[in-house]
Scaffold this motif. Structure first.
Motif, mmCIF file in Angstrom:
data_model
loop_
_atom_site.group_PDB
_atom_site.id
_atom_site.type_symbol
_atom_site.label_atom_id
_atom_site.label_comp_id
_atom_site.label_asym_id
_atom_site.label_seq_id
_atom_site.Cartn_x
_atom_site.Cartn_y
_atom_site.Cartn_z
ATOM 1 N N ASP A 85 35.904 42.134 39.427
ATOM 2 C CA ASP A 85 36.166 40.493 39.950
ATOM 3 C C ASP A 85 34.562 40.428 38.638
ATOM 4 O OD1 ASP A 85 34.951 37.703 40.330
ATOM 5 O OD2 ASP A 85 34.922 38.380 42.606
ATOM 6 N N ARG A 86 34.762 40.478 37.855
ATOM 7 C CA ARG A 86 33.476 39.914 36.714
ATOM 8 C C ARG A 86 33.561 39.417 35.745
ATOM 9 N NH1 ARG A 86 32.389 44.871 33.747
ATOM 10 N NH2 ARG A 86 34.267 45.585 32.559
ATOM 11 N N TRP A 87 33.014 38.990 35.074
ATOM 12 C CA TRP A 87 32.932 37.776 33.639
ATOM 13 C C TRP A 87 33.830 38.362 33.312
ATOM 14 C CZ3 TRP A 87 31.280 38.623 29.500
ATOM 15 C CH2 TRP A 87 30.011 39.354 29.106
ATOM 16 N N ARG A 88 32.857 40.031 33.141
ATOM 17 C CA ARG A 88 34.020 39.919 31.408
ATOM 18 C C ARG A 88 35.740 40.443 31.458
ATOM 19 N NH1 ARG A 88 30.329 42.895 28.592
ATOM 20 N NH2 ARG A 88 28.259 42.958 29.478
ATOM 21 N N GLU A 89 36.154 39.967 32.733
ATOM 22 C CA GLU A 89 37.241 40.365 33.245
ATOM 23 C C GLU A 89 38.153 38.659 33.479
ATOM 24 O OE1 GLU A 89 39.228 43.519 34.585
ATOM 25 O OE2 GLU A 89 36.681 44.621 34.613
ATOM 26 N N SER A 90 37.777 37.458 33.511
ATOM 27 C CA SER A 90 37.638 36.657 33.718
ATOM 28 C C SER A 90 39.126 35.727 33.159
ATOM 29 C CB SER A 90 36.204 35.737 34.322
ATOM 30 O OG SER A 90 35.507 35.030 33.355
ATOM 31 N N ALA A 91 38.843 34.420 33.184
ATOM 32 C CA ALA A 91 39.407 33.695 32.248
ATOM 33 C C ALA A 91 38.449 32.709 31.750
ATOM 34 C CB ALA A 91 40.324 32.862 32.976
ATOM 35 N N GLY A 92 36.983 32.934 32.084
ATOM 36 C CA GLY A 92 36.035 31.822 31.214
ATOM 37 C C GLY A 92 35.638 32.504 29.559
ATOM 38 N N PRO A 93 35.156 31.374 28.602
ATOM 39 C CA PRO A 93 34.657 31.819 27.253
ATOM 40 C C PRO A 93 34.203 33.023 27.299
ATOM 41 C CG PRO A 93 33.274 30.007 28.427
ATOM 42 C CD PRO A 93 34.967 30.719 29.979
ATOM 43 N N GLY A 94 34.398 33.702 26.520
ATOM 44 C CA GLY A 94 33.573 34.922 25.857
ATOM 45 C C GLY A 94 34.391 36.540 26.625
ATOM 46 N N ALA A 95 35.714 36.392 27.681
ATOM 47 C CA ALA A 95 35.855 37.214 28.784
ATOM 48 C C ALA A 95 36.903 37.969 27.473
ATOM 49 C CB ALA A 95 36.333 36.378 29.477
ATOM 50 N N GLY A 96 37.091 38.992 28.012
ATOM 51 C CA GLY A 96 38.283 40.045 27.163
ATOM 52 C C GLY A 96 37.900 40.930 26.279
ATOM 53 N N ILE A 97 38.741 41.970 26.653
ATOM 54 C CA ILE A 97 38.551 43.621 25.757
ATOM 55 C C ILE A 97 38.357 42.640 24.454
ATOM 56 C CG2 ILE A 97 41.216 43.950 24.964
ATOM 57 C CD1 ILE A 97 40.122 46.444 26.027
ATOM 58 N N TRP A 98 39.008 41.873 23.749
ATOM 59 C CA TRP A 98 38.218 42.014 22.155
ATOM 60 C C TRP A 98 37.084 41.250 21.807
ATOM 61 C CZ3 TRP A 98 39.698 43.833 18.374
ATOM 62 C CH2 TRP A 98 39.113 42.718 16.900
ATOM 63 N N TYR A 99 36.358 40.764 23.102
ATOM 64 C CA TYR A 99 35.216 40.290 22.439
ATOM 65 C C TYR A 99 34.524 41.267 22.646
ATOM 66 C CZ TYR A 99 35.115 34.966 22.308
ATOM 67 O OH TYR A 99 35.428 33.277 21.377
ATOM 68 N N ASP A 100 34.642 42.654 24.432
ATOM 69 C CA ASP A 100 34.223 43.203 25.145
ATOM 70 C C ASP A 100 33.845 44.332 23.708
ATOM 71 O OD1 ASP A 100 32.498 44.562 26.959
ATOM 72 O OD2 ASP A 100 34.291 45.350 27.675
ATOM 73 N N LEU A 101 35.066 44.847 23.494
ATOM 74 C CA LEU A 101 35.236 46.234 22.868
ATOM 75 C C LEU A 101 35.238 45.872 21.398
ATOM 76 C CD1 LEU A 101 36.877 48.540 25.470
ATOM 77 C CD2 LEU A 101 34.767 48.022 25.160
#
Length: 360
Positions: free
Chosen positions: A164-180
Protein backbone atom coordinates in the motif's frame (compact mmCIF):
# COMPACT_ATOMS: atom_id res chain seq x y z
CA UNK A 1 36.69 14.63 -2.22
CA UNK A 2 37.49 18.33 -2.00
CA UNK A 3 35.02 20.93 -0.77
CA UNK A 4 34.49 24.62 -1.49
CA UNK A 5 35.23 27.12 1.30
CA UNK A 6 31.62 27.49 2.47
CA UNK A 7 29.02 24.71 2.44
CA UNK A 8 26.31 24.66 -0.18
CA UNK A 9 22.94 24.56 1.57
CA UNK A 10 20.36 22.07 0.34
CA UNK A 11 16.69 21.75 1.18
CA UNK A 12 15.00 18.37 0.74
CA UNK A 13 11.32 18.18 -0.19
CA UNK A 14 9.93 14.83 0.90
CA UNK A 15 11.08 12.46 3.61
CA UNK A 16 9.62 9.20 2.34
CA UNK A 17 11.63 6.27 1.01
CA UNK A 18 13.80 8.20 -1.45
CA UNK A 19 14.40 11.22 0.74
CA UNK A 20 15.10 9.34 3.96
CA UNK A 21 17.01 6.38 2.50
CA UNK A 22 19.05 8.00 -0.27
CA UNK A 23 19.15 11.77 -0.41
CA UNK A 24 19.52 12.75 3.23
CA UNK A 25 22.36 10.29 4.03
CA UNK A 26 24.23 10.96 0.78
CA UNK A 27 24.01 14.74 1.14
CA UNK A 28 25.11 14.64 4.77
CA UNK A 29 28.08 12.40 3.91
CA UNK A 30 29.36 14.66 1.12
CA UNK A 31 31.93 17.27 2.21
CA UNK A 32 31.01 20.80 1.24
CA UNK A 33 27.26 20.19 1.39
CA UNK A 34 24.86 20.96 4.22
CA UNK A 35 21.37 19.51 4.50
CA UNK A 36 19.83 22.66 5.94
CA UNK A 37 16.09 22.01 5.76
CA UNK A 38 13.44 19.39 5.01
CA UNK A 39 9.85 19.88 3.88
CA UNK A 40 7.60 17.22 5.39
CA UNK A 41 4.14 16.90 6.88
CA UNK A 42 5.65 14.65 9.56
CA UNK A 43 8.18 16.76 11.45
CA UNK A 44 8.46 14.11 14.16
CA UNK A 45 9.66 11.54 11.64
CA UNK A 46 12.33 13.94 10.36
CA UNK A 47 13.46 14.97 13.84
CA UNK A 48 13.76 11.35 14.93
CA UNK A 49 16.65 11.05 12.49
CA UNK A 50 17.75 14.68 12.20
CA UNK A 51 16.93 16.39 15.52
CA UNK A 52 18.50 19.74 14.65
CA UNK A 53 17.17 20.11 11.09
CA UNK A 54 14.80 22.93 10.13
CA UNK A 55 11.45 21.46 9.00
CA UNK A 56 9.06 23.30 6.71
CA UNK A 57 5.50 22.00 6.63
CA UNK A 58 4.98 22.71 2.91
CA UNK A 59 7.13 22.55 -0.23
CA UNK A 60 6.27 26.18 -0.95
CA UNK A 61 7.75 27.28 2.36
CA UNK A 62 10.98 25.44 1.69
CA UNK A 63 11.26 26.82 -1.84
CA UNK A 64 10.77 30.34 -0.44
CA UNK A 65 13.57 29.84 2.11
CA UNK A 66 16.25 32.28 0.89
CA UNK A 67 18.90 30.55 3.00
CA UNK A 68 18.91 27.59 0.57
CA UNK A 69 21.00 27.21 -2.58
CA UNK A 70 19.57 23.92 -3.88
CA UNK A 71 16.13 22.30 -3.71
CA UNK A 72 16.08 18.50 -3.85
CA UNK A 73 12.74 16.96 -4.83
CA UNK A 74 12.06 13.44 -3.50
CA UNK A 75 8.27 13.36 -3.62
CA UNK A 76 5.75 11.22 -5.57
CA UNK A 77 6.47 11.21 -9.29
CA UNK A 78 3.46 13.29 -10.35
CA UNK A 79 4.75 16.23 -8.28
CA UNK A 80 8.31 16.27 -9.63
CA UNK A 81 7.88 18.64 -12.55
CA UNK A 82 5.48 21.11 -10.85
CA UNK A 83 7.70 21.45 -7.78
CA UNK A 84 10.84 21.73 -9.90
CA UNK A 85 9.20 24.48 -11.94
CA UNK A 86 8.34 26.40 -8.76
CA UNK A 87 11.90 26.08 -7.48
CA UNK A 88 13.42 27.17 -10.80
CA UNK A 89 11.14 30.21 -10.89
CA UNK A 90 12.44 31.04 -7.40
CA UNK A 91 15.99 31.01 -8.78
CA UNK A 92 17.11 27.85 -6.98
CA UNK A 93 19.29 25.07 -8.33
CA UNK A 94 17.13 21.93 -8.54
CA UNK A 95 17.76 18.20 -8.17
CA UNK A 96 14.83 15.94 -9.05
CA UNK A 97 14.65 12.29 -8.13
CA UNK A 98 13.95 10.20 -11.22
CA UNK A 99 11.80 10.31 -13.27
CA UNK A 100 12.04 14.04 -13.95
CA UNK A 101 8.43 14.23 -15.20
CA UNK A 102 5.44 12.11 -16.17
CA UNK A 103 5.92 12.44 -19.92
CA UNK A 104 8.13 13.96 -22.57
CA UNK A 105 6.03 17.09 -23.04
CA UNK A 106 6.24 17.91 -19.33
CA UNK A 107 9.99 17.22 -19.37
CA UNK A 108 10.52 19.51 -22.36
CA UNK A 109 8.64 22.33 -20.67
CA UNK A 110 10.79 21.93 -17.57
CA UNK A 111 14.05 21.98 -19.57
CA UNK A 112 12.89 25.11 -21.38
CA UNK A 113 12.14 26.78 -18.05
CA UNK A 114 15.57 25.80 -16.70
CA UNK A 115 17.19 27.42 -19.73
CA UNK A 116 15.62 30.73 -18.67
CA UNK A 117 16.29 30.36 -14.94
CA UNK A 118 19.37 31.46 -12.98
CA UNK A 119 19.22 28.07 -11.30
CA UNK A 120 20.47 24.86 -12.89
CA UNK A 121 18.49 21.61 -13.23
CA UNK A 122 19.78 18.09 -12.67
CA UNK A 123 18.16 14.68 -12.18
CA UNK A 124 19.30 12.13 -9.61
CA UNK A 125 20.33 9.22 -11.84
CA UNK A 126 22.33 7.79 -8.97
CA UNK A 127 22.84 4.32 -10.43
CA UNK A 128 25.57 5.62 -12.72
CA UNK A 129 27.69 5.15 -9.59
CA UNK A 130 26.68 1.55 -8.80
CA UNK A 131 29.38 -1.12 -8.56
CA UNK A 132 27.70 -3.54 -10.98
CA UNK A 133 27.26 -0.96 -13.73
CA UNK A 134 30.74 0.50 -13.23
CA UNK A 135 32.30 -2.98 -13.54
CA UNK A 136 30.49 -3.65 -16.82
CA UNK A 137 31.20 -0.16 -18.17
CA UNK A 138 34.88 -0.45 -17.39
CA UNK A 139 35.10 -3.79 -19.21
CA UNK A 140 33.21 -2.50 -22.25
CA UNK A 141 35.31 0.67 -22.39
CA UNK A 142 38.47 -1.45 -22.20
CA UNK A 143 37.33 -3.47 -25.25
CA UNK A 144 37.48 -6.62 -23.12
CA UNK A 145 34.95 -8.51 -25.29
CA UNK A 146 35.24 -6.50 -28.49
CA UNK A 147 32.14 -4.67 -29.63
CA UNK A 148 29.14 -5.27 -27.36
CA UNK A 149 26.30 -6.51 -29.59
CA UNK A 150 23.79 -7.94 -27.09
CA UNK A 151 23.28 -6.23 -23.74
CA UNK A 152 20.82 -7.25 -21.03
CA UNK A 153 20.23 -5.30 -17.85
CA UNK A 154 17.87 -6.67 -15.20
CA UNK A 155 16.56 -5.32 -11.92
CA UNK A 156 14.54 -8.27 -10.70
CA UNK A 157 13.08 -8.73 -7.24
CA UNK A 158 10.73 -11.06 -5.45
CA UNK A 159 7.92 -9.06 -3.88
CA UNK A 160 4.73 -11.03 -4.59
CA UNK A 161 2.55 -8.98 -2.25
CA UNK A 162 1.36 -5.60 -3.51
CA UNK A 163 2.19 -2.94 -0.94
CA UNK A 164 0.00 0.00 0.00
CA UNK A 165 2.18 2.81 -1.33
CA UNK A 166 1.94 5.32 -4.15
CA UNK A 167 4.58 3.56 -6.28
CA UNK A 168 2.29 0.53 -6.61
CA UNK A 169 -1.02 2.40 -6.82
CA UNK A 170 -3.22 3.13 -9.82
CA UNK A 171 -2.29 6.82 -9.71
CA UNK A 172 -0.22 8.86 -12.16
CA UNK A 173 3.48 8.07 -12.06
CA UNK A 174 3.04 4.64 -10.44
CA UNK A 175 4.39 1.36 -11.75
CA UNK A 176 7.71 -0.34 -12.36
CA UNK A 177 8.45 1.34 -15.69
CA UNK A 178 8.40 4.76 -14.01
CA UNK A 179 10.23 3.42 -10.94
CA UNK A 180 13.03 1.24 -12.30
CA UNK A 181 12.87 2.03 -16.01
CA UNK A 182 14.77 5.34 -15.68
CA UNK A 183 17.69 3.60 -13.96
CA UNK A 184 17.93 0.94 -16.65
CA UNK A 185 17.50 3.37 -19.54
CA UNK A 186 19.98 5.94 -18.25
CA UNK A 187 22.71 3.33 -17.85
CA UNK A 188 22.07 1.98 -21.37
CA UNK A 189 22.18 5.44 -22.91
CA UNK A 190 25.38 6.30 -21.08
CA UNK A 191 26.97 3.23 -22.66
CA UNK A 192 25.49 3.29 -26.14
CA UNK A 193 23.81 6.61 -26.79
CA UNK A 194 20.31 7.05 -28.18
CA UNK A 195 18.44 4.00 -29.51
CA UNK A 196 16.75 4.08 -32.89
CA UNK A 197 13.52 2.39 -31.74
CA UNK A 198 11.81 1.30 -28.54
CA UNK A 199 9.72 -1.88 -28.30
CA UNK A 200 8.11 -2.33 -24.88
CA UNK A 201 5.94 -4.92 -23.18
CA UNK A 202 4.47 -3.96 -19.79
CA UNK A 203 2.24 -6.10 -17.61
CA UNK A 204 0.63 -6.37 -14.19
CA UNK A 205 1.41 -9.89 -12.98
CA UNK A 206 0.74 -9.89 -9.25
CA UNK A 207 -2.69 -10.59 -7.80
CA UNK A 208 -4.27 -7.32 -6.79
CA UNK A 209 -1.76 -5.28 -8.79
CA UNK A 210 -2.89 -1.77 -9.72
CA UNK A 211 -0.02 -0.75 -12.00
CA UNK A 212 2.62 -2.41 -14.14
CA UNK A 213 5.00 -4.61 -12.17
CA UNK A 214 6.78 -6.28 -15.12
CA UNK A 215 8.61 -4.52 -17.94
CA UNK A 216 10.56 -6.02 -20.82
CA UNK A 217 11.83 -3.39 -23.23
CA UNK A 218 14.04 -3.75 -26.29
CA UNK A 219 16.11 -0.78 -27.40
CA UNK A 220 17.23 -1.12 -31.01
CA UNK A 221 20.64 0.21 -32.03
CA UNK A 222 20.78 -1.29 -35.49
CA UNK A 223 22.59 -4.60 -35.18
CA UNK A 224 23.19 -4.04 -31.46
CA UNK A 225 20.25 -4.99 -29.27
CA UNK A 226 19.74 -3.79 -25.70
CA UNK A 227 17.18 -5.40 -23.39
CA UNK A 228 16.16 -3.76 -20.11
CA UNK A 229 13.97 -5.76 -17.79
CA UNK A 230 12.35 -5.29 -14.37
CA UNK A 231 10.10 -7.66 -12.47
CA UNK A 232 8.66 -8.23 -9.01
CA UNK A 233 8.27 -12.02 -9.33
CA UNK A 234 11.82 -13.38 -9.64
CA UNK A 235 12.57 -15.57 -6.62
CA UNK A 236 16.27 -15.96 -5.96
CA UNK A 237 17.20 -13.09 -8.23
CA UNK A 238 18.63 -13.04 -11.74
CA UNK A 239 21.88 -12.00 -13.38
CA UNK A 240 22.19 -8.23 -13.19
CA UNK A 241 24.00 -7.87 -16.54
CA UNK A 242 24.71 -10.18 -19.46
CA UNK A 243 26.72 -8.78 -22.38
CA UNK A 244 27.76 -10.65 -25.54
CA UNK A 245 30.40 -9.13 -27.78
CA UNK A 246 32.38 -9.93 -30.89
CA UNK A 247 35.20 -11.47 -28.80
CA UNK A 248 33.48 -12.85 -25.73
CA UNK A 249 30.89 -12.27 -23.02
CA UNK A 250 30.48 -10.57 -19.65
CA UNK A 251 28.31 -11.73 -16.76
CA UNK A 252 27.64 -9.72 -13.60
CA UNK A 253 25.43 -11.68 -11.24
CA UNK A 254 25.32 -9.72 -8.01
CA UNK A 255 23.83 -6.26 -7.75
CA UNK A 256 25.27 -3.15 -6.15
CA UNK A 257 24.84 -3.18 -2.37
CA UNK A 258 24.53 0.53 -1.54
CA UNK A 259 20.74 0.53 -1.17
CA UNK A 260 20.94 -2.45 1.19
CA UNK A 261 23.73 -0.76 3.11
CA UNK A 262 21.71 2.44 3.47
CA UNK A 263 18.69 0.48 4.69
CA UNK A 264 20.95 -1.24 7.23
CA UNK A 265 22.05 2.16 8.53
CA UNK A 266 25.60 2.22 7.15
CA UNK A 267 26.89 5.76 6.76
CA UNK A 268 28.02 6.49 3.19
CA UNK A 269 31.82 6.48 3.11
CA UNK A 270 32.18 4.21 6.13
CA UNK A 271 34.35 1.11 5.96
CA UNK A 272 32.92 -1.30 3.40
CA UNK A 273 30.71 1.33 1.75
CA UNK A 274 30.00 0.38 -1.87
CA UNK A 275 32.20 -2.71 -1.77
CA UNK A 276 31.07 -5.48 -4.09
CA UNK A 277 32.37 -9.01 -3.40
CA UNK A 278 30.83 -10.40 -6.59
CA UNK A 279 33.36 -10.28 -9.46
CA UNK A 280 32.62 -9.72 -13.11
CA UNK A 281 32.95 -12.95 -15.12
CA UNK A 282 34.66 -12.64 -18.50
CA UNK A 283 34.29 -15.48 -21.02
CA UNK A 284 36.66 -15.24 -23.96
CA UNK A 285 36.21 -16.48 -27.53
CA UNK A 286 37.57 -19.92 -26.55
CA UNK A 287 35.13 -20.36 -23.69
CA UNK A 288 37.73 -19.72 -21.00
CA UNK A 289 36.54 -17.81 -17.95
CA UNK A 290 38.32 -15.39 -15.68
CA UNK A 291 37.13 -12.98 -13.02
CA UNK A 292 37.65 -9.25 -12.74
CA UNK A 293 37.12 -7.60 -9.36
CA UNK A 294 34.05 -5.38 -9.26
CA UNK A 295 34.57 -1.64 -9.06
CA UNK A 296 33.41 -0.15 -5.76
CA UNK A 297 30.25 1.92 -6.04
CA UNK A 298 29.74 5.32 -4.46
CA UNK A 299 26.56 7.29 -5.11
CA UNK A 300 28.01 10.20 -3.14
CA UNK A 301 29.83 10.97 -6.37
CA UNK A 302 26.60 12.43 -7.76
CA UNK A 303 26.40 14.98 -4.96
CA UNK A 304 30.16 15.63 -5.01
CA UNK A 305 29.88 16.41 -8.72
CA UNK A 306 26.87 18.64 -8.04
CA UNK A 307 28.88 20.53 -5.43
CA UNK A 308 31.79 21.02 -7.81
CA UNK A 309 29.49 22.08 -10.65
CA UNK A 310 27.87 24.76 -8.49
CA UNK A 311 31.37 25.97 -7.60
CA UNK A 312 32.17 26.18 -11.33
CA UNK A 313 34.84 23.49 -11.09
CA UNK A 314 33.20 20.60 -12.97
CA UNK A 315 30.37 19.78 -15.37
CA UNK A 316 26.93 18.95 -14.00
CA UNK A 317 26.65 15.26 -13.07
CA UNK A 318 23.40 14.69 -15.02
CA UNK A 319 22.40 17.34 -17.52
CA UNK A 320 18.82 18.26 -18.43
CA UNK A 321 19.20 16.87 -21.96
CA UNK A 322 20.40 13.51 -20.62
CA UNK A 323 17.37 13.31 -18.34
CA UNK A 324 15.12 14.40 -21.21
CA UNK A 325 16.50 11.57 -23.35
CA UNK A 326 15.59 9.09 -20.60
CA UNK A 327 12.05 10.47 -20.54
CA UNK A 328 11.85 10.07 -24.33
CA UNK A 329 12.45 6.32 -23.91
CA UNK A 330 10.02 6.06 -20.98
CA UNK A 331 7.37 7.87 -23.02
CA UNK A 332 8.05 5.75 -26.10
CA UNK A 333 7.80 2.62 -23.95
CA UNK A 334 4.29 3.46 -22.81
CA UNK A 335 3.29 4.31 -26.40
CA UNK A 336 4.83 1.10 -27.71
CA UNK A 337 2.87 -0.94 -25.16
CA UNK A 338 -0.37 0.76 -26.23
CA UNK A 339 0.26 0.32 -29.96
CA UNK A 340 1.90 -3.10 -29.81
CA UNK A 341 4.88 -2.25 -32.00
CA UNK A 342 8.35 -0.74 -32.00
CA UNK A 343 8.37 3.06 -32.21
CA UNK A 344 11.11 5.54 -33.12
CA UNK A 345 12.62 7.60 -30.34
CA UNK A 346 10.60 10.84 -30.19
CA UNK A 347 13.46 13.37 -30.08
CA UNK A 348 14.03 16.15 -32.59
CA UNK A 349 17.33 16.93 -34.31
CA UNK A 350 18.26 19.70 -31.89
CA UNK A 351 17.69 17.43 -28.89
CA UNK A 352 19.74 14.65 -30.47
CA UNK A 353 22.60 17.04 -31.14
CA UNK A 354 22.46 18.39 -27.58
CA UNK A 355 22.54 14.85 -26.19
CA UNK A 356 25.58 14.00 -28.32
CA UNK A 357 27.35 17.12 -27.05
CA UNK A 358 26.56 16.25 -23.43
CA UNK A 359 28.10 12.78 -23.85
CA UNK A 360 31.23 13.98 -25.65
Amino acid sequence: MTAPHSPIRLGLIGYGYAGKTFHAPLIRATPGLELAAVASRDAAKVHADLPDIRVHHTPAALIADDRLDVVVIATPNDTHAPLAADALRAGKHVVIDKPMALDLAEARALVALADQSPGQLSVFHNRRWDSDYLAVKQAIDADTIGEAMHFESHIDRYRPAVRDRWRESAGPGAGIWYDLGPHLVDQAQQLFGLPERVHAALATQRAGGLSDDWAHVRLDYGARQVIVHASMLVAGGARRFVVHGTRGSLIKTGADRQEAQLLAGLTPGAAGWGDDPDPLTVIDAHGHEHALPAVAGDQRRYYAALRDAIAGEAPWPVTPIEALAVMAVIDAGFASQREGCALPLPLNDAERAAFATARS
